[in-house]
Design a protein around this motif. Structure first.
Motif, PDB file in Angstrom:
ATOM      1  N   GLY A 118       0.917  -1.234   0.070  1.00 51.17           N
ATOM      2  CA  GLY A 118      -0.056  -0.088   0.036  1.00 51.17           C
ATOM      3  C   GLY A 118       0.930   1.298   0.158  1.00 51.17           C
ATOM      4  N   THR A 119       1.760   1.288   1.001  1.00 55.24           N
ATOM      5  CA  THR A 119       2.482   2.441   0.881  1.00 55.24           C
ATOM      6  C   THR A 119       3.202   3.016  -0.341  1.00 55.24           C
TER       7      THR A 119
ATOM      8  N   ASP B 207      -7.695   6.243  -2.274  1.00 46.28           N
ATOM      9  CA  ASP B 207      -6.951   5.058  -1.709  1.00 46.28           C
ATOM     10  C   ASP B 207      -8.070   4.102  -1.560  1.00 46.28           C
TER      11      ASP B 207
ATOM     12  N   LYS C 127      -3.451  -5.031  -0.191  1.00 44.65           N
ATOM     13  CA  LYS C 127      -4.399  -5.971   0.713  1.00 44.65           C
ATOM     14  C   LYS C 127      -5.036  -6.911  -0.131  1.00 44.65           C
TER      15      LYS C 127
HETATM   16  C1  LIG Z   1      -5.976   2.967   3.172  1.00 41.15           C
HETATM   17  C2  LIG Z   1      -4.432   2.687   3.381  1.00 41.15           C
HETATM   18  N1  LIG Z   1      -3.498   2.974   2.354  1.00 41.15           N
HETATM   19  C3  LIG Z   1      -2.337   2.578   2.672  1.00 41.15           C
HETATM   20  C4  LIG Z   1      -1.990   1.397   3.692  1.00 41.15           C
HETATM   21  C5  LIG Z   1      -0.574   1.108   3.738  1.00 41.15           C
HETATM   22  O1  LIG Z   1      -0.383  -0.290   3.150  1.00 41.15           O
HETATM   23  P1  LIG Z   1       0.836  -0.971   3.524  1.00 41.15           P
HETATM   24  O2  LIG Z   1       0.664  -1.431   4.984  1.00 41.15           O
HETATM   25  O3  LIG Z   1       0.549  -2.379   2.782  1.00 41.15           O
HETATM   26  O4  LIG Z   1       1.881  -0.318   3.061  1.00 41.15           O
HETATM   27  C6  LIG Z   1      -3.016   1.349   4.516  1.00 41.15           C
HETATM   28  C7  LIG Z   1      -2.840   0.016   5.456  1.00 41.15           C
HETATM   29  O5  LIG Z   1      -3.175  -0.289   6.281  1.00 41.15           O
HETATM   30  C8  LIG Z   1      -4.127   1.841   4.453  1.00 41.15           C
HETATM   31  O6  LIG Z   1      -5.153   1.214   4.898  1.00 41.15           O
END
Ligand SMILES: Cc1ncc(COP(=O)(O)O)c(C=O)c1O
Length: 447
Positions: free
Chosen positions: A115-116, A248, A277
């Motif tokens: 996600g990040t 997002d 996810k």
């Molecule tokens: C809405 C949202 N964006 C980004 C992220 C970041 O994802 P990651 O933990 O896979 O880097 C998350 C993680 O919970 C999230 O809920």
């Protein structure tokens, strides 16, 4: 020489050698998980838990889905890895399936590892496309834990890493239960939140703003479903000022809300979508950015200045293909919607009748939050914003004793089982939650 660790327990070895996320290392007490199947997780002492957390709200298809496991095994036997500049069938098939479920005009997918990274790249794309730098995001949001994404994040986890110079401006989104705008109806909350957003843009300078990034339904921050028309209003504001709209959907995507993407239910088309996810339920790390035609075309004749060794990793993409196909074949998204409407919402509202500490039940699909309070009149939270409390710790410990894994944050318990949860499993989980909540009933001070 290797250290002899045979006299230590697995928990001791885990704590001695693994540095855990978001934790003071000496205080952690991780559940040592041995295996899992469907909605159940089993620890090393053979105790089985109903997974109402989907781990980190990512195991949408349930644990160890045989088709996804087999696809990973088959792909591993054929080709484990490949450089990003080469092509690969697992990768383009995953991209096609994701585009088919995205929005009309969705053109391409850029794959990341989670996600990040998806958020980092979406922001980079928006900045390059517009030639502007500033990005707007909401308070009460989570977008990731790397440089830009942690600065975008609108919760206290940002504070220690806030550079103050990342080009991020925060604003308040709609949240009627704890309204910033003194609103009393969803329509009022929507209109005032939109007015506030537009005013923020005008005062920040529209020509300096590249993007607005919004979780379609803020997840970690509390599962606040936006009022009808809010996201359409954001779309209009973005169009008015030439700002890129990034949805997002890392947590809300791939079935969690009872549709493939949550924005579908709000009848809006973002310019960029970040996902991770649920795309393959985390069986192998995968995330990405969906680009509309305009953003994608922006990089037709100039190089996109970004890449990853594992962009479109074959094992992750094969898992995504299998997960999406299995979700289609087995009606997993429809199941999530039905369970939300028929079991979770009525079941959680019934719990609220019994436990006054439940101030509000929010959500849809398999994406619900309980906002816990000590007094319904004042809405004082059962744990302060940004912290925990004895009451919350007791509820979480009681859930564990009951054999229930929940997601908890500040004063909230989130009920977020896999999208595959059956009616009987959902009812069993609610019964366990009922017993766990009872340990904190005495904290209620209201009338
Ligand atoms: C809405 C949202 N964006 C980004 C992220 C970041 O994802 P990651 O933990 O896979 O880097 C998350 C993680 O919970 C999230 O809920």
């Amino acid at each position: 020489m290797a250290t002899d660790r045979t006299s230590l327990t697995h928990l001791e070895r885990e704590k001695a050698s693994v540095f855990h996320s978001w934790s003071a290392q000496s205080t952690i007490n991780p559940l040592m998980v041995r295996d899992a199947k469907g909605v159940y997780v089993t620890d090393e002492d053979d105790k089985t838990y109903l997974d109402f957390s989907s781990q980190l709200v990512n195991v949408n298809i349930g644990h160890q889905h045989p088709k996804v496991v087999k696809a990973i095994q088959d792909q591993a036997a054929l080709l484990c890895t490949i450089a990003p500049q080469h092509g690969n069938e697992a990768r383009f098939r995953a991209a096609e399936l994701i585009l088919d479920h995205a929005f009309e005009g969705a053109a391409k997918v850029f794959f990341t590892n989670g996600g990040t990274e998806s958020v980092e790249h979406a922001i980079r794309m928006a900045r390059l496309h517009t030639g502007r730098h500033k990005v707007l995001s909401a308070y009460r949001s989570y977008h990731g834990a790397t440089a830009t994404s942690i600065n975008l994040t609108g919760d206290p986890r940002r504070w220690p890493s806030d550079t103050g110079s990342a080009g991020v401006v925060h604003f308040f989104g709609p949240f009627l239960y704890r309204s910033t705008f003194h609103a009393t109806t969803e329509a009022e909350e929507r209109d005032r939140a939109l007015e506030n957003l537009e005013r923020t843009i005008q005062f920040e300078g529209p020509s300096s703003i590249a993007a607005i990034i919004l979780e379609t339904i803020p997840g970690t921050a509390g599962i606040m479903v936006p009022p009808a028309g809010f996201l359409q209003g954001v779309r209009e504001i973005c169009d008015r000022y030439g700002i890129v709209y990034i949805a997002d959907e890392v947590m809300s995507g791939f079935g969690r809300t009872g549709s493939w993407f949550a924005f579908e239910q709000h009848d809006v088309k973002p310019d960029l979508v970040t996902f991770a996810k649920g795309v393959n339920s985390g069986y192998v790390p995968l995330g990405g950015v969906i680009l509309n035609e305009e953003l994608s075309a922006s990089f037709n004749d100039r190089a996109y200045p970004g890449g990853l060794t594992y962009s479109g990793h074959p094992l992750a993409c094969a898992a995504a293909v299998a997960a999406i196909e299995a979700m289609e074949e087995e009606g997993v998204v429809e199941n999530a919607r039905r369970i939300g409407d028929d079991v979770l919402r009525p079941g959680l509202l019934a719990l609220a009748e019994k436990h006054p500490i439940i101030g509000e039940v929010r959500g849809l699909g398999v994406f619900f939050a309980l906002d816990l309070v000590v007094d319904r009149a004042t809405k004082e939270p059962l744990a302060p914003y940004g912290a925990s409390s004895p009451a919350m710790n007791e509820i979480v410990a009681a859930s564990r004793r009951e054999g229930l894994l929940v997601f908890n944050n500040f004063n909230r318990i989130h009920v977020v089982p896999p999208c595959t949860v059956t009616e009987a499993e959902a009812r069993e989980g609610l019964a366990r939650l009922d017993r766990a909540l009872a340990v904190a009933d005495h904290y209620y001070v209201g009338t």
